[in-house]
Write a protein that holds these residues in place. Structure first.
Motif: not given
Lengths: 309, 276
Positions: A7, A13, A16, A38, A40, A42, A273, A275, A278-279, B67-68, B71, B99-101
């Motif tokens: 990953i 943040d 962490r 932010n 990611y 994978l 990944q 976004w 938010d989708t 939100k994190e 994810k 997917a959806e938040i």
């Protein structure tokens, strides 16, 4: 052959830097190919054995005895696909897909006979009384683990009741379609035939329907081999070379198999990944790298293990 | 805040329930299609293990504050390729689609679509006619009829012979209004419970039963006969009995249990009584 799931992430943040998250820091690693904001990336890595075989008559039925109707294969979905007809018009074709059973069990029995030939004691799952009468080099399944030892080689690969194995099988479902149509799922093209056969009385009255279904064609399946040692991988490669029977009716002519292709592959799957509002939508890249030298090393490892034990 | 992910099922998932938990998330099978999977042995080919499997779509829900976290949970879910039993044989393969938040202040409950709810006990203040109907629903398959013998191999030793003769005619065409009303509930209950075909050769097989003990059917019938006059105790006895759960209601649909069928008939009758 140990494989890691990586990953790759970016540290932004403050949480962490706390003590609790210090344990996770050793597992995470930064990468130059990370995206900004932010996001990611994978990557899943697996080692797969991909095998293709040809079967002229396969009877992998789902049921104990044939009943009043034609005994069925395990049916999955009815897919609708589109193909180019006359004048480049899109036409629709409906097709039902099926599942083939019994691949794992037949390869297990071949591996057990290979071990018996080399004089290695392994777990026994035979049901037939012919084979139980000669218990040389066989012991009850999972009984080798009670004396504090690790267990035999077949228990470590395939597992037993309450003990997880390291291997898994998968194949894309099978369907018979005529045109080059595109479906949601990758389907394998085969021919499916029905054999209608009814048993009659001396007075010509039907008693029972013995009808069955057959599958014929080229079929591929893959084995997830990423958790196995060198010796265990060699055993399974030798067992797949001798893969020659599957399903029912072997003594009457069905279930004979010929292996055509055989390769070991390192597969990497990259999931994007990113976004947006938010989708997330699944977009993945699959790359296969073939391994030839490791096949020979695995067979040598299995031969050395068989000689030493 | 809630993460809602959708996935498609490629090969059937072998489970008993359509709603379960996985890695802290709630998973539900939507638009289910039932299939049955058999595992046969050469030693005993007539008695095979039958399992129910589901096809369709998956909906995964995860409640969180940030939100994190959502994810990161998605990255965990992408590592899962198969769910359920016999994963190594190739069953239970799934693939995530999207997917959806969703922002929500309170935790949403997943709507459970039940056809009917089976009660733990009967309601108070039942009239005599209503008690008669429920008694009929709970005892109808435990008596020898012209259509089939009793499903516990022994007929209940009833002293009330009028009741006995009435129970024996529950498959026949009659002008009796109680039997006509009962037959409606019997048919609806069979439509609900008989959905997947898994043929069996024995109604009761103590070797493959989870109890691993032989059932004494004569004492079972005598105990039921002692409770016939009190409907409330009879319902509690059937609800808590584990021997009736191991008996199969119909041989072509091997996943149906006698206890479920009897309680379904009674609860369908109670549902109509509420609306009256």
């Amino acid at each position: 052959m140990n494989v890691d799931n990586k990953i790759n992430s970016k540290k932004t943040d403050k949480s962490r830097n706390s003590k609790k998250s210090n344990k996770k820091k050793s597992k995470l690693s930064t990468n130059e190919s990370c995206k900004a904001n932010n996001d990611y990336v994978l990557t899943n890595k697996k080692q797969l054995l991909i095998v293709t075989f040809y079967a002229s008559l396969l009877k992998t039925l789902n049921g104990s005895i044939p009943g009043s109707k034609i005994s069925p294969l395990l049916k999955l979905y009815t897919h609708s696909g589109k193909y180019n007809g006359k004048g480049d018009k899109l036409k629709e074709e409906k097709v039902s897909s099926y599942f083939i059973k019994g691949i794992r069990g037949s390869i297990r029995h071949i591996a057990m006979t290979l071990c018996k030939e080399r004089g290695i004691q392994v777990c026994d799952t035979h049901d037939r009384p012919d084979k139980l009468q000669s218990p040389d080099n066989f012991h009850l399944s999972a009984s080798c683990r009670f004396n504090g030892s690790k267990g035999c080689i077949i228990l470590s690969i395939f597992g037993a009741k309450g003990i997880q194995g390291k291997i898994s099988f998968y194949h894309n479902p099978v369907a018979s379609y005529n045109y080059d149509s595109k479906f949601e799922i990758n389907l394998q093209k085969v021919h499916i035939a029905t054999d209608k056969r009814v048993c009659f009385n001396s007075e010509n009255e039907p008693i029972q329907d013995f009808g069955e279904r057959f599958v014929s064609g080229f079929i591929t399946f893959e084995i997830d081999v990423s958790k196995l040692n060198n010796e265990e991988l060699g055993l399974i490669i030798e067992a797949t070379k001798r893969f020659e029977r599957l399903g029912r009716g072997y003594n009457s002519g069905s279930g004979h198999i010929e292996i055509k292709k055989f390769k070991l592959v390192n597969r990497t799957i990259e999931y994007d990944q990113s976004w947006e509002n938010d989708t997330w939508v699944n977009k993945k890249n699959i790359t296969d790298i073939s391994l030839k030298d490791e096949v020979l090393q695995a067979i040598k490892g299995w031969n050395n293990y068989a000689i030493s034990s | 805040m809630q993460l809602v992910a959708k996935a498609k099922i490629i090969t059937p998932i072998i489970t008993k329930k359509r709603l379960f938990h996985l890695k802290g998330c709630q998973v539900q099978i939507i638009e289910p299609k039932k299939r049955y999977v058999t595992k046969t042995t050469i030693k005993n080919p007539l008695n095979s293990y039958n399992y129910i499997a589901y096809l369709g779509k998956l909906e995964i829900r995860y409640n969180c504050n940030k939100k994190e976290k959502a994810k990161r949970k998605l990255s965990q879910l992408l590592q899962i390729t198969s769910i359920g039993r016999f994963k190594s044989d190739g069953y239970g393969r799934i693939e995530l689609l999207e997917a959806e938040i969703q922002n929500s202040d309170h935790k949403k409950k997943i709507p459970r679509n039940y056809a009917i709810h089976i009660r733990k006990g009967l309601p108070h203040n039942l009239t005599k006619k209503q008690q008669e109907l429920i008694r009929y629903c709970l005892l109808h398959d435990l008596v020898n009829t012209s259509y089939h013998p009793s499903k516990i191999y022994v007929e209940i030793p009833l002293k009330n012979k009028r009741l006995l003769n009435r129970l024996k005619r529950h498959h026949d065409k009659t002008k009796d209004s109680l039997i006509q009303r009962f037959q409606k509930y019997d048919r609806i209950a069979s439509i609900i419970s008989r959905k997947t075909k898994s043929p069996k050769n024995n109604r009761y097989n103590w070797n493959y039963n989870w109890i691993r003990k032989k059932i004494d059917f004569e004492t079972l019938a005598e105990r039921i006969a002692q409770l016939v006059n009190n409907v409330y105790k009879l319902y509690d006895f059937i609800y808590n009995n584990k021997e009736l759960e191991s008996i199969v209601e119909s041989m072509t649909f091997g996943h149906s249990s006698l206890k479920e069928h009897l309680l379904l008939c009674a609860n369908l009758a109670l549902n109509e009584m509420k609306n009256e």
